[in-house]
Write an enzyme that holds these catalytic residues in place. Sequence first.
Site, PDB file in Angstrom:
ATOM      1  N   ASP A  47      32.446  -8.326  16.578  1.00  0.00           N
ATOM      2  CA  ASP A  47      33.613  -8.910  17.242  1.00  0.00           C
ATOM      3  C   ASP A  47      34.438  -9.702  16.229  1.00  0.00           C
ATOM      4  O   ASP A  47      33.975 -10.693  15.675  1.00  0.00           O
ATOM      5  CB  ASP A  47      33.157  -9.833  18.376  1.00  0.00           C
ATOM      6  CG  ASP A  47      34.316 -10.504  19.085  1.00  0.00           C
ATOM      7  OD1 ASP A  47      34.724  -9.995  20.148  1.00  0.00           O
ATOM      8  OD2 ASP A  47      34.826 -11.524  18.582  1.00  0.00           O
ATOM      9  N   TYR A  52      41.446 -14.312  12.876  1.00  0.00           N
ATOM     10  CA  TYR A  52      40.314 -14.706  12.025  1.00  0.00           C
ATOM     11  C   TYR A  52      40.574 -14.359  10.563  1.00  0.00           C
ATOM     12  O   TYR A  52      39.866 -14.861   9.685  1.00  0.00           O
ATOM     13  CB  TYR A  52      39.015 -14.016  12.465  1.00  0.00           C
ATOM     14  CG  TYR A  52      38.547 -14.278  13.871  1.00  0.00           C
ATOM     15  CD1 TYR A  52      39.147 -15.235  14.687  1.00  0.00           C
ATOM     16  CD2 TYR A  52      37.492 -13.536  14.402  1.00  0.00           C
ATOM     17  CE1 TYR A  52      38.709 -15.444  15.982  1.00  0.00           C
ATOM     18  CE2 TYR A  52      37.048 -13.739  15.698  1.00  0.00           C
ATOM     19  CZ  TYR A  52      37.665 -14.690  16.492  1.00  0.00           C
ATOM     20  OH  TYR A  52      37.226 -14.882  17.772  1.00  0.00           O
ATOM     21  N   LYS A  77      41.276  -8.473  18.439  1.00  0.00           N
ATOM     22  CA  LYS A  77      42.094  -9.163  19.439  1.00  0.00           C
ATOM     23  C   LYS A  77      43.534  -9.339  18.968  1.00  0.00           C
ATOM     24  O   LYS A  77      43.796  -9.533  17.781  1.00  0.00           O
ATOM     25  CB  LYS A  77      41.494 -10.548  19.752  1.00  0.00           C
ATOM     26  CG  LYS A  77      40.008 -10.508  20.065  1.00  0.00           C
ATOM     27  CD  LYS A  77      39.449 -11.893  20.366  1.00  0.00           C
ATOM     28  CE  LYS A  77      37.936 -11.871  20.365  1.00  0.00           C
ATOM     29  NZ  LYS A  77      37.357 -11.915  19.015  1.00  0.00           N
ATOM     30  N   HIS A 110      44.097 -12.157  23.150  1.00  0.00           N
ATOM     31  CA  HIS A 110      43.234 -13.264  22.731  1.00  0.00           C
ATOM     32  C   HIS A 110      43.339 -14.483  23.665  1.00  0.00           C
ATOM     33  O   HIS A 110      42.318 -15.101  23.988  1.00  0.00           O
ATOM     34  CB  HIS A 110      43.586 -13.662  21.295  1.00  0.00           C
ATOM     35  CG  HIS A 110      42.463 -14.304  20.549  1.00  0.00           C
ATOM     36  ND1 HIS A 110      42.286 -14.169  19.201  1.00  0.00           N
ATOM     37  CD2 HIS A 110      41.443 -15.093  20.963  1.00  0.00           C
ATOM     38  CE1 HIS A 110      41.212 -14.839  18.812  1.00  0.00           C
ATOM     39  NE2 HIS A 110      40.690 -15.417  19.872  1.00  0.00           N
ATOM     40  N   LEU A 192      26.471 -20.863  22.145  1.00  0.00           N
ATOM     41  CA  LEU A 192      25.557 -21.975  21.897  1.00  0.00           C
ATOM     42  C   LEU A 192      26.300 -23.307  21.884  1.00  0.00           C
ATOM     43  O   LEU A 192      25.747 -24.326  21.478  1.00  0.00           O
ATOM     44  CB  LEU A 192      24.832 -21.768  20.555  1.00  0.00           C
ATOM     45  CG  LEU A 192      24.111 -20.427  20.394  1.00  0.00           C
ATOM     46  CD1 LEU A 192      23.547 -20.286  18.983  1.00  0.00           C
ATOM     47  CD2 LEU A 192      23.009 -20.269  21.431  1.00  0.00           C
ATOM     48  N   ILE A 230      27.977 -12.984  21.908  1.00  0.00           N
ATOM     49  CA  ILE A 230      28.289 -12.669  20.500  1.00  0.00           C
ATOM     50  C   ILE A 230      28.053 -13.888  19.608  1.00  0.00           C
ATOM     51  O   ILE A 230      29.000 -14.518  19.144  1.00  0.00           O
ATOM     52  CB  ILE A 230      29.734 -12.156  20.354  1.00  0.00           C
ATOM     53  CG1 ILE A 230      30.722 -13.004  21.181  1.00  0.00           C
ATOM     54  CG2 ILE A 230      29.836 -10.691  20.734  1.00  0.00           C
ATOM     55  CD1 ILE A 230      32.182 -12.728  20.856  1.00  0.00           C
ATOM     56  N   LYS A 232      27.365 -16.142  16.336  1.00  0.00           N
ATOM     57  CA  LYS A 232      27.874 -16.020  14.973  1.00  0.00           C
ATOM     58  C   LYS A 232      26.957 -16.764  14.020  1.00  0.00           C
ATOM     59  O   LYS A 232      26.470 -17.856  14.327  1.00  0.00           O
ATOM     60  CB  LYS A 232      29.268 -16.643  14.908  1.00  0.00           C
ATOM     61  CG  LYS A 232      29.917 -16.625  13.534  1.00  0.00           C
ATOM     62  CD  LYS A 232      30.782 -17.845  13.324  1.00  0.00           C
ATOM     63  CE  LYS A 232      30.023 -18.945  12.611  1.00  0.00           C
ATOM     64  NZ  LYS A 232      30.820 -20.139  12.346  1.00  0.00           N
ATOM     65  N   SER A 233      26.693 -16.174  12.870  1.00  0.00           N
ATOM     66  CA  SER A 233      25.989 -16.865  11.792  1.00  0.00           C
ATOM     67  C   SER A 233      26.288 -16.135  10.499  1.00  0.00           C
ATOM     68  O   SER A 233      26.617 -14.945  10.510  1.00  0.00           O
ATOM     69  CB  SER A 233      24.477 -16.898  12.036  1.00  0.00           C
ATOM     70  OG  SER A 233      23.829 -17.551  10.956  1.00  0.00           O
ATOM     71  N   VAL A 234      26.181 -16.841   9.372  1.00  0.00           N
ATOM     72  CA  VAL A 234      26.285 -16.173   8.074  1.00  0.00           C
ATOM     73  C   VAL A 234      24.938 -16.194   7.349  1.00  0.00           C
ATOM     74  O   VAL A 234      24.816 -15.672   6.258  1.00  0.00           O
ATOM     75  CB  VAL A 234      27.369 -16.819   7.175  1.00  0.00           C
ATOM     76  CG1 VAL A 234      28.747 -16.601   7.778  1.00  0.00           C
ATOM     77  CG2 VAL A 234      27.103 -18.304   6.963  1.00  0.00           C
ATOM     78  N   ARG A 238      19.012 -16.574  10.360  1.00  0.00           N
ATOM     79  CA  ARG A 238      19.548 -16.895  11.689  1.00  0.00           C
ATOM     80  C   ARG A 238      20.095 -15.661  12.368  1.00  0.00           C
ATOM     81  O   ARG A 238      19.964 -15.487  13.590  1.00  0.00           O
ATOM     82  CB  ARG A 238      20.641 -17.974  11.542  1.00  0.00           C
ATOM     83  CG  ARG A 238      21.179 -18.545  12.842  1.00  0.00           C
ATOM     84  CD  ARG A 238      20.188 -19.400  13.583  1.00  0.00           C
ATOM     85  NE  ARG A 238      19.597 -20.437  12.786  1.00  0.00           N
ATOM     86  CZ  ARG A 238      20.177 -21.579  12.444  1.00  0.00           C
ATOM     87  NH1 ARG A 238      21.414 -21.838  12.833  1.00  0.00           N
ATOM     88  NH2 ARG A 238      19.532 -22.479  11.733  1.00  0.00           N
ATOM     89  N   ASN A 242      18.698 -14.545  15.992  1.00  0.00           N
ATOM     90  CA  ASN A 242      19.556 -14.438  17.178  1.00  0.00           C
ATOM     91  C   ASN A 242      19.409 -13.111  17.914  1.00  0.00           C
ATOM     92  O   ASN A 242      19.730 -13.031  19.102  1.00  0.00           O
ATOM     93  CB  ASN A 242      21.025 -14.636  16.786  1.00  0.00           C
ATOM     94  CG  ASN A 242      21.367 -16.081  16.474  1.00  0.00           C
ATOM     95  OD1 ASN A 242      20.594 -16.993  16.775  1.00  0.00           O
ATOM     96  ND2 ASN A 242      22.516 -16.302  15.859  1.00  0.00           N
TER      97      ASN A 242
END
Length: 275
Positions: A47, A52, A77, A110, A192, A230, A232-234, A238, A242
Amino acid sequence: MTTSVPTITLNNGARIPQLGFGVFQVPDAETTEAVTSALDAGYRSIDTAAIYANEVGVGKALAASDIERGELFITTKLWNADQGYDATLTAFDASLAKLGLEYIDLYLIHWPTPARDLYRESWKAIEKLVSDGLVRTAGVSNFQPAHLRRLLESASLVPAVNQIELHPGLQQNELRALHAELGIATEAWSPLAQGAVLGDDAITSIAAHHGKSPAQVVLRWHLQLGNIVIPKSVTPTRIGENIDVFGFALTDDEMAAIAALDRGLRTGPDPDTLN
């Protein structure tokens, strides 16, 4: 590694993985690596959004992957400044080119930005993109009940998805009930609450009971409610954690304990006033 993620069947018959990977606030330079890690961990739904500024990074990861296009579900979006019929078509072309794809699985408006009052024109353009085969599934994001009802007065397509801020602190019961009535799937962004709910006693005690992290418990709660989610993490660990939420289940009492945490907690803008 591949993980079997269940799918949700949308109102047009398309199937979306119930758990996907978000790249909000991930710099473009880091996005390719993050998405590659997600694909390696078993995610197939990615996503992104024009605003972004990382569609190029997503596209690079997709191009480098050997996963067949038909196994992937890519969402982007339409940004607020690009609303309106012609502007929507132009913005879509730009997103498609940046992603390096021939079609988008899910294209969302969006925000409704009600003061602009252009979302109905934008939707007409998205309906054309669907009829042209460039968009497989049309949806919206951050639409409140009044926005949805107004859109449907002139729409030929009912949105398949409404992606909204949703987490234990903001459970959106009225909106989810309307989605169920209209056949719209609920997708949760900020699932979260940017970490704001992870220290709640109910969540930490449930996590300890299951030997899971608080984040895994909250994601499991979303899945059992039927939400698409959805996170998110980099961080590769993690990212893997998830998606590791299918080997346990919350009891009815645990679901009720999390339901009691609803407190109108917004981490993002109010869709009625963001313009």
